[in-house]
Design a protein around this motif. Structure first.
Motif, PDB file in Angstrom:
ATOM      1  N   GLU A  76      -7.953   0.509  -3.840  1.00 42.87           N
ATOM      2  CA  GLU A  76      -8.403   1.866  -4.132  1.00 42.87           C
ATOM      3  C   GLU A  76      -9.879   1.985  -3.796  1.00 42.87           C
ATOM      4  O   GLU A  76     -10.393   2.781  -3.395  1.00 42.87           O
ATOM      5  CB  GLU A  76      -8.111   2.288  -5.519  1.00 42.87           C
ATOM      6  N   LYS A  77     -10.369   0.902  -4.272  1.00 44.16           N
ATOM      7  CA  LYS A  77     -12.260   0.605  -4.259  1.00 44.16           C
ATOM      8  C   LYS A  77     -12.346   0.555  -2.781  1.00 44.16           C
ATOM      9  O   LYS A  77     -13.443   0.985  -2.452  1.00 44.16           O
ATOM     10  CB  LYS A  77     -12.707  -0.417  -5.017  1.00 44.16           C
ATOM     11  N   TYR A  78     -11.915  -0.550  -2.011  1.00 43.01           N
ATOM     12  CA  TYR A  78     -12.467  -0.655  -0.699  1.00 43.01           C
ATOM     13  C   TYR A  78     -11.546  -0.208   0.527  1.00 43.01           C
ATOM     14  O   TYR A  78     -11.875  -0.146   1.454  1.00 43.01           O
ATOM     15  CB  TYR A  78     -12.419  -2.318  -0.757  1.00 43.01           C
ATOM     16  N   GLY A  79     -10.126   0.398   0.343  1.00 43.91           N
ATOM     17  CA  GLY A  79      -9.283   0.520   1.302  1.00 43.91           C
ATOM     18  C   GLY A  79      -8.743  -0.650   1.788  1.00 43.91           C
ATOM     19  O   GLY A  79      -9.066  -1.734   1.657  1.00 43.91           O
ATOM     20  N   VAL A  80      -7.303  -0.395   2.191  1.00 43.88           N
ATOM     21  CA  VAL A  80      -6.439  -1.579   2.551  1.00 43.88           C
ATOM     22  C   VAL A  80      -7.282  -2.617   3.633  1.00 43.88           C
ATOM     23  O   VAL A  80      -7.202  -3.781   3.524  1.00 43.88           O
ATOM     24  CB  VAL A  80      -5.110  -1.165   3.033  1.00 43.88           C
ATOM     25  N   ASP A  81      -7.682  -1.644   4.733  1.00 44.36           N
ATOM     26  CA  ASP A  81      -8.135  -2.559   5.963  1.00 44.36           C
ATOM     27  C   ASP A  81      -9.069  -3.419   5.515  1.00 44.36           C
ATOM     28  O   ASP A  81      -9.300  -4.763   5.801  1.00 44.36           O
ATOM     29  CB  ASP A  81      -8.488  -1.609   7.196  1.00 44.36           C
ATOM     30  N   THR A  82     -10.228  -2.832   4.666  1.00 43.57           N
ATOM     31  CA  THR A  82     -11.336  -3.558   4.405  1.00 43.57           C
ATOM     32  C   THR A  82     -10.904  -4.914   3.333  1.00 43.57           C
ATOM     33  O   THR A  82     -11.390  -5.825   3.580  1.00 43.57           O
ATOM     34  CB  THR A  82     -12.238  -2.546   3.641  1.00 43.57           C
ATOM     35  N   PHE A  83     -10.220  -4.411   2.317  1.00 43.11           N
ATOM     36  CA  PHE A  83      -9.565  -5.462   1.516  1.00 43.11           C
ATOM     37  C   PHE A  83      -8.946  -6.641   2.208  1.00 43.11           C
ATOM     38  O   PHE A  83      -9.219  -7.924   2.110  1.00 43.11           O
ATOM     39  CB  PHE A  83      -8.719  -4.920   0.383  1.00 43.11           C
ATOM     40  N   GLN A  84      -8.259  -6.355   3.212  1.00 47.08           N
ATOM     41  CA  GLN A  84      -7.381  -7.467   4.018  1.00 47.08           C
ATOM     42  C   GLN A  84      -8.478  -8.202   4.790  1.00 47.08           C
ATOM     43  O   GLN A  84      -8.255  -9.407   4.972  1.00 47.08           O
ATOM     44  CB  GLN A  84      -6.526  -6.771   4.865  1.00 47.08           C
ATOM     45  N   MET A  85      -9.475  -7.477   5.628  1.00 45.98           N
ATOM     46  CA  MET A  85     -10.365  -8.252   6.119  1.00 45.98           C
ATOM     47  C   MET A  85     -11.101  -9.187   5.193  1.00 45.98           C
ATOM     48  O   MET A  85     -11.541 -10.424   5.766  1.00 45.98           O
ATOM     49  CB  MET A  85     -11.486  -7.131   6.815  1.00 45.98           C
ATOM     50  N   TYR A  86     -11.635  -8.748   4.144  1.00 51.91           N
ATOM     51  CA  TYR A  86     -12.470  -9.843   3.229  1.00 51.91           C
ATOM     52  C   TYR A  86     -11.410 -10.909   2.832  1.00 51.91           C
ATOM     53  O   TYR A  86     -11.865 -12.128   2.651  1.00 51.91           O
ATOM     54  CB  TYR A  86     -12.974  -8.776   2.023  1.00 51.91           C
ATOM     55  N   MET A  87     -10.226 -10.641   2.442  1.00 54.95           N
ATOM     56  CA  MET A  87      -9.446 -11.769   2.089  1.00 54.95           C
ATOM     57  C   MET A  87      -9.413 -12.738   3.196  1.00 54.95           C
ATOM     58  O   MET A  87      -9.370 -14.083   2.885  1.00 54.95           O
ATOM     59  CB  MET A  87      -7.967 -11.219   1.889  1.00 54.95           C
ATOM     60  N   GLU A  88      -9.212 -12.450   4.555  1.00 56.11           N
ATOM     61  CA  GLU A  88      -9.332 -13.125   5.569  1.00 56.11           C
ATOM     62  C   GLU A  88     -10.579 -13.809   5.656  1.00 56.11           C
ATOM     63  O   GLU A  88     -10.807 -15.360   5.892  1.00 56.11           O
ATOM     64  CB  GLU A  88      -9.145 -12.481   6.991  1.00 56.11           C
ATOM     65  N   GLU A  89     -11.788 -13.194   5.558  1.00 55.88           N
ATOM     66  CA  GLU A  89     -13.064 -14.138   5.551  1.00 55.88           C
ATOM     67  C   GLU A  89     -13.279 -14.904   4.377  1.00 55.88           C
ATOM     68  O   GLU A  89     -13.984 -15.956   4.625  1.00 55.88           O
ATOM     69  CB  GLU A  89     -14.195 -12.825   5.490  1.00 55.88           C
ATOM     70  N   ILE A  90     -12.669 -14.717   3.136  1.00 53.10           N
ATOM     71  CA  ILE A  90     -12.706 -15.460   2.175  1.00 53.10           C
ATOM     72  C   ILE A  90     -12.123 -17.037   2.422  1.00 53.10           C
ATOM     73  O   ILE A  90     -12.682 -18.135   2.372  1.00 53.10           O
ATOM     74  CB  ILE A  90     -11.902 -15.148   0.970  1.00 53.10           C
ATOM     75  N   LYS A  91     -11.137 -16.911   3.212  1.00 56.35           N
ATOM     76  CA  LYS A  91     -10.262 -18.230   3.621  1.00 56.35           C
ATOM     77  C   LYS A  91     -11.329 -18.747   4.774  1.00 56.35           C
ATOM     78  O   LYS A  91     -11.457 -20.012   4.919  1.00 56.35           O
ATOM     79  CB  LYS A  91      -9.049 -17.848   4.331  1.00 56.35           C
ATOM     80  N   ASN A  92     -11.833 -18.080   5.724  1.00 52.52           N
ATOM     81  CA  ASN A  92     -12.788 -18.617   6.880  1.00 52.52           C
ATOM     82  C   ASN A  92     -13.891 -19.341   6.270  1.00 52.52           C
ATOM     83  O   ASN A  92     -14.295 -20.358   6.573  1.00 52.52           O
ATOM     84  CB  ASN A  92     -12.869 -17.489   7.695  1.00 52.52           C
ATOM     85  N   TYR A  93     -14.471 -18.689   5.216  1.00 57.97           N
ATOM     86  CA  TYR A  93     -15.835 -19.283   4.531  1.00 57.97           C
ATOM     87  C   TYR A  93     -15.508 -20.448   4.021  1.00 57.97           C
ATOM     88  O   TYR A  93     -16.094 -21.438   4.002  1.00 57.97           O
ATOM     89  CB  TYR A  93     -16.176 -18.133   3.448  1.00 57.97           C
ATOM     90  N   SER A  94     -14.256 -20.736   3.301  1.00 60.15           N
ATOM     91  CA  SER A  94     -13.723 -22.059   2.696  1.00 60.15           C
ATOM     92  C   SER A  94     -13.610 -23.072   3.375  1.00 60.15           C
ATOM     93  O   SER A  94     -14.065 -24.103   3.474  1.00 60.15           O
ATOM     94  CB  SER A  94     -12.345 -21.992   1.828  1.00 60.15           C
ATOM     95  N   GLU A  95     -12.995 -22.387   4.686  1.00 61.16           N
ATOM     96  CA  GLU A  95     -12.653 -23.530   6.013  1.00 61.16           C
ATOM     97  C   GLU A  95     -14.106 -24.085   6.402  1.00 61.16           C
ATOM     98  O   GLU A  95     -14.173 -25.153   6.679  1.00 61.16           O
ATOM     99  CB  GLU A  95     -11.785 -22.924   6.945  1.00 61.16           C
ATOM    100  N   LYS A  96     -14.981 -23.063   6.642  1.00 67.38           N
ATOM    101  CA  LYS A  96     -16.361 -23.666   7.172  1.00 67.38           C
ATOM    102  C   LYS A  96     -16.876 -24.653   6.447  1.00 67.38           C
ATOM    103  O   LYS A  96     -17.435 -25.631   6.560  1.00 67.38           O
ATOM    104  CB  LYS A  96     -17.417 -22.516   7.220  1.00 67.38           C
ATOM    105  N   VAL A 140      -4.935  -5.714  -7.736  1.00 65.74           N
ATOM    106  CA  VAL A 140      -4.915  -5.558  -6.126  1.00 65.74           C
ATOM    107  C   VAL A 140      -4.920  -4.077  -5.623  1.00 65.74           C
ATOM    108  O   VAL A 140      -5.832  -3.805  -4.956  1.00 65.74           O
ATOM    109  CB  VAL A 140      -3.792  -6.324  -5.675  1.00 65.74           C
ATOM    110  N   HIS A 141      -4.152  -3.183  -6.688  1.00 64.64           N
ATOM    111  CA  HIS A 141      -4.272  -1.877  -6.458  1.00 64.64           C
ATOM    112  C   HIS A 141      -5.459  -1.121  -6.403  1.00 64.64           C
ATOM    113  O   HIS A 141      -5.953  -0.324  -5.847  1.00 64.64           O
ATOM    114  CB  HIS A 141      -3.175  -1.043  -7.226  1.00 64.64           C
ATOM    115  N   ASP A 152       0.790  -1.106   0.021  1.00 64.25           N
ATOM    116  CA  ASP A 152      -0.117   0.133   0.067  1.00 64.25           C
ATOM    117  C   ASP A 152       0.942   1.128   0.065  1.00 64.25           C
ATOM    118  O   ASP A 152       2.227   1.358   0.057  1.00 64.25           O
ATOM    119  CB  ASP A 152      -1.064  -0.048   1.153  1.00 64.25           C
ATOM    120  N   ASP A 153       0.355   2.295  -0.020  1.00 65.75           N
ATOM    121  CA  ASP A 153       1.150   3.617  -0.014  1.00 65.75           C
ATOM    122  C   ASP A 153       1.954   3.974   1.211  1.00 65.75           C
ATOM    123  O   ASP A 153       2.605   4.977   1.194  1.00 65.75           O
ATOM    124  CB  ASP A 153       0.396   4.817  -0.347  1.00 65.75           C
TER     125      ASP A 153
END
Lengths: 608, 64
Positions: free
Chosen positions: A209-229, A204-205, A117-118
């Motif tokens: 830009e669209k979601y912000g770093v924190d939100t994008f990273q939060m969703y990347m984490e949740e994508i993995k959690n969803y698959s695990e479930k 990725v940039h 990120d910047d």
């Protein structure tokens, strides 16, 4: 993820980002195929692309090469741990091909491009893995069937920068390109890989830009959690317990003796455990698998046994445990030769897990696949192109095993590779070859209520005088197994082999096995065989095993197979108990009923 | 993974053969050492050590 963050998850955004990252992985792959120099990239699709997060955990992948995709996770982790995150900067590109650091085999290169990120924080890592045509070693194109150390297989490149702050690290490029036989296409393919990562970085940039770093990273984490479930809920539906099976490789190319793979699969709550304890020790020849391969192919088997629509990423991997004792055929120690581990032993890993699970989920497994990538590589100089050097890598498709409701697939790349056919026209243009034959092989499929799929015969005539040919294949001696009364593939009448390799040294001679012509120890593995102008190699893949008693196969299906020249009249009678009128191919209904009854009651059935 | 780790861990030699006592995965750094029967054994993570205990119980017929 804490409760507050969980509340912030919007399922629509989750789905948009999840699908978007898979789409991005596909886009990266398409960019590679369209910009590559070599046929295995542009047509064969022997590569994979994925997006990792800053923890080196895979978030999204496209449907490319299963054996790459599972192992890539280990390679990216190694890159970060060896180089150190603190040493990575925007514009950097790291490359590595070490099979013992999360690699698969030495011609498979992993390249990563960290995205920041910047503020300079690492956000994501687009990565790809691809099979390069050559990386030195004793055999052109690799796959020396008699290699005994990784050093003979090529040059190992540990994680190193090939681009720093956007500038190529020319010293590394020089080392790599001076150690390969065909630097031009290899340089082009590396550029295609880097180009595809540039697309990954750009997208990725756009997300940042669209979601912000924190939100994008939060969703990347949740994508993995969803698959695990999702995967844990699927695993929990499987019958609890431990199920064992064994399978064998023909030999290692050095000693003519079979090699055992053993697995104990435990469904332990919502965790799937594949324990390979009891598998044979690593061998001298080049069919040792590394841990990355064992893990990849265990993931592959689990995805086949569960819901195939679960997005495969690190979340799934959390629910799958692999126990692969060091120093064995499924997790060899350095410096073992590993070329075939990635393409042959890997197939056996899927098969043996399927065989173990067939006891409890018969509807989810298939009988034995033809079980090899049937690897044929080589090189020489091309008289049509000013004697330019060339190298090739051919993998051949074959028959898959019958399933609970369908016949096995005809002529499809085995489940390790998922690669594409390299068209004849492109190959003949690229190499001094004449494709003399490309046809389906009849009467080779394991008979069953649902029979195995068909293999192929692919015959190449060499038009230059200095070809050196390498072969690593398997299941020449071990039949693809049948299930639940289905029979194994039917061996070739003349030699008893299944998958097969034969050569003809000039136009007037007969086809012979490589053991006869070159004195190879193994019928399925050899290296650097000199093939003169006008010589020919026949690459034959075989059928899959059958599923269910062949006497229960619908006679109309047998009739259709005979009409389409897949099964002979003779085999229709011997294996399926179906009598057809030789000229019209009409079913003799009464005769068939009588014969089937006799075969079942009189103990004359082939099926015991 | 922190961005602020110092000291590069770049290895000068080939990959080692140090593998996790439970799963067989190569341990890329110091791993998670545990003393078992008087001998130091390396696990790739603490999670893998915990899993090895659960798995042993499961295979011996115990419940998890």
């Amino acid at each position: 993820m804490n409760a507050k963050k969980k509340n912030e998850i919007d399922i629509f955004t989750l789905e948009i980002i999840r699908s978007g990252l898979i789409s991005l992985s596909r886009e990266m792959g398409l960019a590679m195929s369209r910009t590559a120099y070599s046929v295995i990239f542009s047509e064969g699709y022997d590569f994979s692309c994925a997006i990792f997060d800053a923890k080196a955990e895979m978030v999204a992948q496209a449907e490319f090469n299963p054996v790459h995709l599972g192992a890539m996770a280990f390679a990216v982790e190694w890159c970060l741990k060896e180089i150190g995150i603190e040493n990575l900067e925007p514009g950097d590109v790291v490359l590595h091909n070490d099979p013992f650091r999360g690699g698969t085999h030495i011609t498979d290169f992993t390249i990563i491009m960290p995205v920041f990120d910047d503020k300079g924080n690492l956000v994501a890592i687009p990565a790809n893995r691809a099979h390069l045509l050559d990386i030195g070693g004793k055999s052109p194109g690799g796959f020396g069937g008699d290699s005994t150390e990784v050093y003979q297989e090529g040059v190992t490149i540990p994680p190193v920068f090939i681009q720093k702050r956007g500038k190529p690290v020319t010293d590394i490029w020089k080392i790599i390109l001076s150690n390969v036989r065909v630097p031009k296409p290899i340089y082009g393919d590396f550029q295609a890989m880097i180009g595809s990562l540039e697309i990954g970085k750009r997208r990725v940039h756009e997300y940042i830009e669209k979601y912000g770093v924190d939100t994008f990273q939060m969703y990347m984490e949740e994508i993995k959690n969803y698959s695990e479930k999702r995967i844990r809920s699927e695993i929990a539906k499987l019958p609890q317990g431990t199920y064992e099976a064994e399978d064998f490789l023909d030999d290692d190319g050095i000693k003519a003796q079979p090699i055992k793979l053993k697995v104990a699969v435990s469904v332990m709550g919502d965790t799937f455990v594949a324990d390979f304890t009891g598998s044979d020790p690593q061998v001298e020849g080049p069919i040792n698998a590394t841990y990355g391969v064992a893990a990849s192919q265990t993931y592959n088997a689990v995805f086949n046994l569960t819901d195939p629509y679960i997005p495969s990423n690190h979340g799934c991997f959390r629910a799958i445990k692999i126990i692969a004792p060091g120093g064995t055929i499924v997790n060899a120690d350095h410096p073992a030769a590993t070329f075939g581990g990635n393409v042959e032993t890997s197939s056996r890993i899927v098969d043996v897990i399927m065989a173990a699970m067939s006891k409890v989920v018969p509807e989810k497994v298939a009988a034995g696949c033809y079980g090899t990538c049937h690897n044929c590589t080589g090189g020489g100089t091309d008289p049509r192109k000013n004697n330019d050097p060339f190298c090739w890598y051919l993998f051949r498709e074959g028959g898959w095993g019958g399933r609970a409701t369908k016949d096995g697939n005809d002529s499809l790349m085995d489940y390790v590779g998922n690669d594409m056919n390299q068209p004849i026209e492109v190959l003949e243009n690229s190499y001094p070859w004449l494709l003399a034959k490309y046809e389906l092989v009849n009467d080779c499929m394991g008979p069953g209520k649902f029979r195995g799929g068909m293999g192929t015969n692919y015959t190449i005539e060499f038009l230059n005088d200095d070809t050196r040919l390498n072969i690593i294949t398997d299941k020449c001696n071990q039949a693809p197994f049948g299930l639940f009364g289905g029979l194994p593939a039917i061996p070739r009448e003349e030699c008893g082999h299944y998958n097969d390799i034969r050569v003809k040294m000039d136009k007037d001679s007969e086809f012979k096995h490589i053991t006869e012509v070159f004195g190879a120890v193994s019928a399925s593995k050899a290296a650097s065989m000199r093939m003169p102008k006008g010589s020919t190699v026949e690459l034959m893949t075989y059928g899959g095993g059958g599923y269910g008693n062949p006497l229960e196969r619908d006679p109309k299906k047998v009739q259709w197979d005979v009409k389409n020249e897949k099964v002979s009249l003779k085999n229709a009678k011997i294996y399926y108990g179906v009598l057809l009128e030789p000229k019209t191919l009409e079913i003799d209904v009464a005769g068939t009923e009588k014969l089937r009854k006799e075969m079942l009651e009189g103990g004359k059935s082939i099926v015991k | 993974m922190s961005n602020k780790k110092d000291a590069s861990k770049t290895k000068l030699f080939t990959a080692s053969n140090i593998k996790c006592y439970c799963c067989g995965k190569m341990v890329p750094d110091e791993g998670f050492p545990v003393e078992i029967e008087g001998k130091k054994q390396l696990f790739c993570t603490k999670g893998c050590y915990n899993f090895s205990i659960e798995y042993k119980k499961f295979r011996e017929g115990g419940k998890i």
